[in-house]
Scaffold this active site. Structure first.
Site, short mmCIF file in Angstrom:
data_model
loop_
_atom_site.label_atom_id
_atom_site.label_comp_id
_atom_site.label_asym_id
_atom_site.label_seq_id
_atom_site.Cartn_x
_atom_site.Cartn_y
_atom_site.Cartn_z
N GLY A 69 0.81 -1.22 0.00
CA GLY A 69 0.00 0.00 0.00
C GLY A 69 0.84 1.27 0.00
N SER A 197 -3.64 -3.17 -0.68
CA SER A 197 -2.55 -3.94 -0.09
C SER A 197 -3.04 -5.31 0.35
CB SER A 197 -1.99 -3.17 1.11
OG SER A 197 -1.01 -3.95 1.76
N THR A 235 11.98 -7.68 -11.24
CA THR A 235 11.39 -9.01 -11.37
C THR A 235 10.22 -9.13 -10.41
OG1 THR A 235 13.53 -9.90 -11.99
CG2 THR A 235 11.88 -11.49 -11.22
N CYS A 323 1.54 2.80 13.08
CA CYS A 323 2.71 3.64 12.85
C CYS A 323 2.91 4.63 13.98
CB CYS A 323 2.58 4.39 11.54
SG CYS A 323 1.76 3.43 10.30
C1 LIG Z 1 -1.80 -0.31 5.99
C2 LIG Z 1 -2.15 0.91 5.23
C3 LIG Z 1 -1.28 1.45 4.27
C4 LIG Z 1 0.09 0.88 4.01
O1 LIG Z 1 0.05 -0.36 3.37
P1 LIG Z 1 1.33 -1.32 3.44
O2 LIG Z 1 1.00 -2.44 2.51
O3 LIG Z 1 1.44 -1.76 4.87
O4 LIG Z 1 2.51 -0.53 2.99
C5 LIG Z 1 -1.69 2.56 3.57
N1 LIG Z 1 -2.88 3.13 3.80
C6 LIG Z 1 -3.75 2.64 4.71
C7 LIG Z 1 -5.07 3.30 4.90
C8 LIG Z 1 -3.41 1.53 5.46
O5 LIG Z 1 -4.26 1.06 6.37
#
Ligand SMILES: *Cc1c(COP(=O)(O)O)cnc(C)c1O
Length: 384
Positions: A69, A197, A235, A323
């Site tokens: 994500g 994600s 890749t 985070c």
């Molecule tokens: C978890 C999350 C992300 C980040 O995704 P990752 O795959 O962990 O890098 C971005 N935006 C939101 C709203 C999320 O909940």
């Protein structure tokens, strides 16, 4: 153990893992090579692309695989900003975005792209009037998340997309918390770009995708070989992509049932905690909210202290986002919603999912009230 932190990450579904496994060992070909071993890997990647596209009602050619994500968000923002700077440099986002969007915007600000951070109301809904007023002839991109990871509030994405379209501005949505949980149709929503994600919906970590509507001007994000039509070189993470595809297929089939089941559990947990603990606030929109998310603020108590005590009982939850849990700053999302910092410090997020059962709700609602009572007893701010 009771896991109630599904918005931070989810376990990989056994059926997803099973489908991934051969691509680590027997089926290890590089999808760009020409022999049949490699072509089987290529076919697996393309099948995954079709499955992800189907989940979003998109064309497979509009799906670009990424490392997750965060990369998809960075790709969308930087890719669109640099490709369209001849038209203008102004970007609009909101104050409650995930740090993947917020920090990409901060980076772009330093590169000379002015960014407007829209306010939200007390439920965490973006101010639509402020949005429309902030659009200028220099505006090239609006990025507003579909569902908030901390409080679960769902934004009026269709309305925002209409406004963006009317002004000829691209619209990106970080749909990482929405995809796989609730129906997400890129054509119905009218978005130009969308991030997702895998590990947020029972797929593996480190893989995701960016949907880019045909015709959208975007710069390649990683330069190198011709993978992903030269827009995201390197890749392919074949096992990861296969896992994402399988997770998408399962989500499409099972999300409706899962929503019904999990919403009942979430509502029950909410009801019990509100009943048993005095002076708590439920955060986020009462209705337009992810069915699995319960964010509360417990007054006169630190979120971190509650988390540590819950952990001793084998309960995994979070305070703010994954985070911000590591820092002691109150959540930027709760502050933007007008919650006072001292109250925001007492935030606790339960996000439910596939493996939660009725007994988990019972346990958490038995364990948390005495924890709060004890912490309040020693709190200088609590007067009973
Ligand atoms: C978890 C999350 C992300 C980040 O995704 P990752 O795959 O962990 O890098 C971005 N935006 C939101 C709203 C999320 O909940």
């Amino acid at each position: 153990m009771i896991y109630m932190d599904y918005n931070a990450t989810t376990p990989t579904d056994e059926r997803v893992l099973e489908e991934m496994l051969p691509y680590f060992s027997q089926e290890y070909g590089n999808p760009s090579s020409i022999y049949s071993l490699a072509q089987r890997a290529r076919n697996a990647v393309e099948q995954a692309r079709e499955r992800v596209a189907k989940l979003l009602n998109a064309d497979p050619r509009e799906i670009i695989f990424t490392s997750g994500g965060t990369e998809a968000d960075n790709f969308a923002l930087k890719g669109v900003a640099y490709a369209n700077q001849d038209k203008g440099k102004h970007i609009i986002t909101s104050q409650i975005e995930h740090h993947a969007v917020l920090n990409a915007c901060k980076f772009l600000e330093k590169q000379g792209f002015p960014v407007t951070y829209l306010p939200v109301d007390r439920w965490g809904v973006v101010d639509i009037e402020a949005l429309e007023k902030s659009i200028t002839p220099q505006t090239i991109l609006i990025s507003i998340m579909l569902a908030n990871n901390e409080v679960g509030t769902i934004q009026p994405i269709k309305i925002i997309a209409e406004i963006a379209k009317k002004h000829g501005v691209y619209f990106h949505t970080d749909a990482v918390q929405g995809v796989g949980k609730i129906p997400v149709d890129v054509n119905d929503l009218g978005v130009d770009l969308l991030s997702l994600s895998a590990h947020k919906f029972y797929g593996p970590k480190g893989v995701g995708a960016l949907y880019v509507r045909r015709g959208v001007r975007i710069l390649p994000f990683i330069n190198g070989g011709e993978q992903e039509k030269g827009r995201r070189a390197g890749t392919e993470n074949v096992p990861g992509i296969v896992g994402l595809g399988k997770a998408a297929e399962l989500a499409q089939r099972e999300m409706e049932e899962e929503e019904k089941r999990v919403k009942k559990l979430r509502d029950k947990l909410e009801q019990k905690l509100v009943q048993k603990i005095p002076e708590i606030i439920v955060n986020g929109h009462p209705q337009k909210r992810l069915f699995n998310t319960l964010s509360i603020c417990v007054k006169y108590v630190e979120g971190e202290s509650m988390l540590m005590n819950l952990d001793k009982e084998g309960i995994c939850a979070s305070s703010g986002s994954a985070c911000t849990s590591a820092s002691l700053e109150p959540s930027h999302v709760l502050l933007a919603m007008g919650i006072p910092p001292e109250v925001a410090h007492g935030s606790l997020r339960f996000s439910l999912g596939k493996f939660n059962r009725e007994a988990d709700v019972e346990k958490v609602s038995e364990v948390l009230p005495p924890i709060v009572e004890e912490l309040r007893r020693v709190s200088p701010f609590w007067e009973g």
